[in-house]
Design a protein around this motif. Sequence first.
Motif, PDB file in Angstrom:
ATOM      1  N   ARG A   1       2.791  14.684  -5.410  1.00  0.00           N
ATOM      2  CA  ARG A   1       3.196  13.375  -5.060  1.00  0.00           C
ATOM      3  C   ARG A   1       2.399  12.371  -6.371  1.00  0.00           C
ATOM      4  O   ARG A   1       2.281  12.146  -7.084  1.00  0.00           O
ATOM      5  CB  ARG A   1       1.343  13.982  -4.527  1.00  0.00           C
ATOM      6  CG  ARG A   1       1.003  14.308  -3.276  1.00  0.00           C
ATOM      7  CD  ARG A   1       1.979  13.782  -1.795  1.00  0.00           C
ATOM      8  NE  ARG A   1       1.555  14.441  -0.618  1.00  0.00           N
ATOM      9  CZ  ARG A   1       2.297  13.740   0.702  1.00  0.00           C
ATOM     10  NH1 ARG A   1       2.665  13.280   0.524  1.00  0.00           N
ATOM     11  NH2 ARG A   1       2.068  14.413   1.595  1.00  0.00           N
TER      12      ARG A   1
ATOM     13  N   ASP B   1      -7.687   9.823  -3.395  1.00  0.00           N
ATOM     14  CA  ASP B   1      -7.965   8.805  -4.202  1.00  0.00           C
ATOM     15  C   ASP B   1      -9.048   8.839  -4.693  1.00  0.00           C
ATOM     16  O   ASP B   1      -9.794   7.652  -4.542  1.00  0.00           O
ATOM     17  CB  ASP B   1      -6.487   7.595  -4.394  1.00  0.00           C
ATOM     18  CG  ASP B   1      -6.980   6.426  -6.121  1.00  0.00           C
ATOM     19  OD1 ASP B   1      -7.899   5.782  -6.039  1.00  0.00           O
ATOM     20  OD2 ASP B   1      -5.705   6.724  -6.501  1.00  0.00           O
TER      21      ASP B   1
ATOM     22  N   ASP C   1      -0.961  10.202   2.554  1.00  0.00           N
ATOM     23  CA  ASP C   1      -0.282   8.677   2.973  1.00  0.00           C
ATOM     24  C   ASP C   1       0.028   8.410   1.615  1.00  0.00           C
ATOM     25  O   ASP C   1       0.575   6.975   1.114  1.00  0.00           O
ATOM     26  CB  ASP C   1      -1.420   7.321   2.738  1.00  0.00           C
ATOM     27  CG  ASP C   1      -2.278   7.894   4.585  1.00  0.00           C
ATOM     28  OD1 ASP C   1      -1.394   8.195   5.180  1.00  0.00           O
ATOM     29  OD2 ASP C   1      -2.962   7.690   4.992  1.00  0.00           O
ATOM     30  N   THR C   2       0.231   8.971   0.410  1.00  0.00           N
ATOM     31  CA  THR C   2       0.719   8.995  -0.580  1.00  0.00           C
ATOM     32  C   THR C   2       2.109   9.435  -1.065  1.00  0.00           C
ATOM     33  O   THR C   2       2.467  10.809  -0.435  1.00  0.00           O
ATOM     34  CB  THR C   2       0.080   9.542  -1.956  1.00  0.00           C
ATOM     35  OG1 THR C   2      -1.447   9.047  -1.939  1.00  0.00           O
ATOM     36  CG2 THR C   2       0.616   9.377  -3.212  1.00  0.00           C
TER      37      THR C   2
ATOM     38  N   THR D   1       4.784   4.869   2.726  1.00  0.00           N
ATOM     39  CA  THR D   1       5.596   6.192   2.664  1.00  0.00           C
ATOM     40  C   THR D   1       6.508   6.011   4.271  1.00  0.00           C
ATOM     41  O   THR D   1       7.144   6.782   4.127  1.00  0.00           O
ATOM     42  CB  THR D   1       3.918   7.240   2.628  1.00  0.00           C
ATOM     43  OG1 THR D   1       3.696   7.471   1.060  1.00  0.00           O
ATOM     44  CG2 THR D   1       4.678   8.662   3.457  1.00  0.00           C
TER      45      THR D   1
ATOM     46  N   SER E   1       0.784  -0.719  -0.410  1.00  0.00           N
ATOM     47  CA  SER E   1      -0.156   0.343  -0.209  1.00  0.00           C
ATOM     48  C   SER E   1       1.397   1.281   0.010  1.00  0.00           C
ATOM     49  O   SER E   1       2.101   1.079   0.184  1.00  0.00           O
ATOM     50  CB  SER E   1      -1.037   0.116   1.272  1.00  0.00           C
ATOM     51  OG  SER E   1       0.249   0.345   2.407  1.00  0.00           O
ATOM     52  N   ASN E   2       0.332   2.365  -0.884  1.00  0.00           N
ATOM     53  CA  ASN E   2       1.061   3.256  -0.742  1.00  0.00           C
ATOM     54  C   ASN E   2       1.253   4.100   0.626  1.00  0.00           C
ATOM     55  O   ASN E   2       2.396   4.486   1.172  1.00  0.00           O
ATOM     56  CB  ASN E   2       0.032   4.604  -0.826  1.00  0.00           C
ATOM     57  CG  ASN E   2       0.146   4.537  -2.475  1.00  0.00           C
ATOM     58  OD1 ASN E   2       1.131   3.873  -2.981  1.00  0.00           O
ATOM     59  ND2 ASN E   2      -0.655   5.773  -3.119  1.00  0.00           N
ATOM     60  N   GLU E   3       0.780   3.704   1.965  1.00  0.00           N
ATOM     61  CA  GLU E   3       0.331   4.266   3.451  1.00  0.00           C
ATOM     62  C   GLU E   3       1.500   3.523   3.752  1.00  0.00           C
ATOM     63  O   GLU E   3       2.871   4.358   4.511  1.00  0.00           O
ATOM     64  CB  GLU E   3      -0.506   4.110   3.915  1.00  0.00           C
ATOM     65  CG  GLU E   3      -0.483   3.900   5.485  1.00  0.00           C
ATOM     66  CD  GLU E   3      -2.081   4.151   6.502  1.00  0.00           C
ATOM     67  OE1 GLU E   3      -1.826   3.900   7.705  1.00  0.00           O
ATOM     68  OE2 GLU E   3      -3.073   3.428   5.205  1.00  0.00           O
TER      69      GLU E   3
ATOM     70  N   THR F   1      -9.004   4.314  -4.233  1.00  0.00           N
ATOM     71  CA  THR F   1      -8.446   3.080  -3.351  1.00  0.00           C
ATOM     72  C   THR F   1      -9.361   4.251  -1.169  1.00  0.00           C
ATOM     73  O   THR F   1      -9.072   3.496  -1.262  1.00  0.00           O
ATOM     74  CB  THR F   1      -7.448   3.012  -3.042  1.00  0.00           C
ATOM     75  OG1 THR F   1      -6.726   4.890  -3.409  1.00  0.00           O
ATOM     76  CG2 THR F   1      -7.054   2.157  -4.645  1.00  0.00           C
TER      77      THR F   1
ATOM     78  N   THR G   1      -7.259   6.820  -0.710  1.00  0.00           N
ATOM     79  CA  THR G   1      -5.983   6.778   0.105  1.00  0.00           C
ATOM     80  C   THR G   1      -5.387   8.547  -0.226  1.00  0.00           C
ATOM     81  O   THR G   1      -6.320   9.361  -0.993  1.00  0.00           O
ATOM     82  CB  THR G   1      -4.344   6.334  -0.776  1.00  0.00           C
ATOM     83  OG1 THR G   1      -4.597   4.938  -0.961  1.00  0.00           O
ATOM     84  CG2 THR G   1      -3.468   7.054  -0.005  1.00  0.00           C
ATOM     85  N   ASP G   2      -5.121   8.744   1.023  1.00  0.00           N
ATOM     86  CA  ASP G   2      -5.430  10.651   1.216  1.00  0.00           C
ATOM     87  C   ASP G   2      -3.688  11.112   0.753  1.00  0.00           C
ATOM     88  O   ASP G   2      -2.768   9.528   0.579  1.00  0.00           O
ATOM     89  CB  ASP G   2      -5.328  10.986   2.694  1.00  0.00           C
ATOM     90  CG  ASP G   2      -5.553  12.284   3.332  1.00  0.00           C
ATOM     91  OD1 ASP G   2      -4.118  12.695   3.446  1.00  0.00           O
ATOM     92  OD2 ASP G   2      -6.252  12.612   2.587  1.00  0.00           O
ATOM     93  N   ARG G   3      -3.136  11.906   0.302  1.00  0.00           N
ATOM     94  CA  ARG G   3      -2.795  12.973   0.482  1.00  0.00           C
ATOM     95  C   ARG G   3      -1.214  12.113   1.328  1.00  0.00           C
ATOM     96  O   ARG G   3      -0.079  12.350   1.037  1.00  0.00           O
ATOM     97  CB  ARG G   3      -2.693  14.130   0.089  1.00  0.00           C
ATOM     98  CG  ARG G   3      -3.386  14.777  -1.334  1.00  0.00           C
ATOM     99  CD  ARG G   3      -3.774  16.038  -0.877  1.00  0.00           C
ATOM    100  NE  ARG G   3      -2.289  16.482  -1.676  1.00  0.00           N
ATOM    101  CZ  ARG G   3      -1.542  16.926  -3.096  1.00  0.00           C
ATOM    102  NH1 ARG G   3      -2.783  16.171  -4.234  1.00  0.00           N
ATOM    103  NH2 ARG G   3      -0.583  17.212  -3.398  1.00  0.00           N
TER     104      ARG G   3
END
Length: 442
Positions: free
Chosen positions: A120, A130, A139-140, A7, A2-4, A133, A135-137
Motif C-alpha cells: 500500500r 493513517d 482508500d490507499t 484510488t 486525496s488517496n480515496e 489523515t 485514511t483507511d487501507r
Amino acid sequence: MSNEYATRHLPVVVIGAGPVGLAAAAHLAGHRVPSVVLEAGDTVGAAIRNWQHVRLFSRWRDNIDPVAGRLLDTAGWPVPDPQRYPTGAELIDDYLLPLAGLPALADRIRYGARVTGIARLGIDRLAGADQLTGTDRADTPFVVRLDDGTEQLARAVIDASGTWHTPNHLGGEGLPALGESAAAAYLDFALPDVLGTDRSAHAGRHTVVVGAGHSAANSLLDLIDLAGAVPGTRITWAVRRVGADPVFAADDADALPARGAIGTGLRRLVDTGRVTLAAGFVTHRVERCTAAGPVRLVSRDGRSIVADRVVVATGFRADHRLAAELRLDVDPVLGTSRGLAALLDADRPRGGPAPAHGVAELRHPEPGYFVVGVKSYGRSTGFLMATGYRQVRQVTAALAAGPAVDRRRSASHQLRWPPVWPRRAAPATGHAGRSVVNLSRR
C-alpha cells in the motif's frame, strides 16, 4: 488529491498475461474499468510455451472465456472447433495471441514487466488507518513495484501469475532432496518435450519419473513412445504412495473422459512391465555416480535407483512473497485463501467437479487484492481453466460494482461458450502433439 479519489481513478493491475489474466482484462474492458496487465515474459502465454507440445484434456469450448470469445468473434475470429482438444501451442497461437492483439486489450498489456513486490502506498502491512489523515487501507492505492525500478499505482490487484516457476521439490517430504541442487543438470521439472526438443537427453537412456499426477503420466506416456522407437530407452516411475495411486482410476471415474483415459493406459503399461513402478519411494538423497555419469536416487527406506535423467513431476506451489507486505489470510496447508481452502478437500475424488466458489472465498483481509487462476489453488490439484474464468468474472464484477455488489446475482450469471454464433470452425492444423488420450496439462 486525496488517496480515496486517486484510488477510485487508478487502473486495476492484473499480474500475468496467461489465459486467466487476459480473461480478467477482457472482463474489465467490458465493465469499462481501466486496467494494466503486467507480463514478465515477452509475449502472452509465456509459461505455456514451456509445455506447448502437450495436448490439453479439456476441449476448446472449456478453454475459452465467454467474454473474451465474444470480443474475438466481433473482430471476425475463426472459431476453433469447440469439441477439439488444443495443444498448448494452439492455445497460444489460435486464442491468446489474437485476444491480446484486439484494440480493447493491446494497449493494456506491458511485456517484460516482472513484478517484485506489492504494498500500500506509504504504509506497510502493520498500518491500519493513517494516524494523521485517518485514511483507511482500502482508500490507499496499491503500489506495484517492477524489476526495472519503476512502480505502478493501482486501485486493485488481480494476481494471475500462476505457479509454473515454483515447482515442488524432488525430496519426498516437500524439502529439496539432499544433493538436489548439485544434481540440477540431470533434473527436468514438470513437462520436458521428450519427443521433441528434449529427445536426445532421454533416447536410449534410463529416465526416472517422480510424481503421481498427470504431469508425471504425460511424461511416462511420451517416454513409452520414445522407447518404442529407440532401443535401450528404459523408464521407472517412482511414487511415494505404497498402494495403487488415484491416477489409475478408470475412465468413467473421471469427470473428463480424456483425462480418465490416461489412468487406464498407464495401468496397462505398468501391468505389462513397460514401465517399472517403484511404489513407496520417498526420495531423500541424490548422488552423482560419476563426474559425467548418471545419478542415484536414494529413498528413505534405503532403496536406490540409478538414472540418466530424472523428471521431477511433483506438482507446484503458490508463492505469495510478492504480497509479503499485504494482509493475507493463507491456509497453512494448501497455501490458498482460507475461504477457498475450506472447499478444496484434499480427499475429494480425482476428477470430481471443482467446488463452486466466488468472491467471498477468494477474499483476503487486504481489500482489493485477489489471487485467481491456478495460483489460487495453492498445492491443491484439480484446477481447470474454466474455474479461473468463473473467478475473474465474479472478481471483476465486484470491482466494477463496488462493495455492494450482489454476489448471488453475479454467481448466477452463467455465460456459455460458444454463444449463438454461426459455426465457423477453423480446419484442424498440423500442430505437433500426441493423441489427447495420452496427454494432459497437469
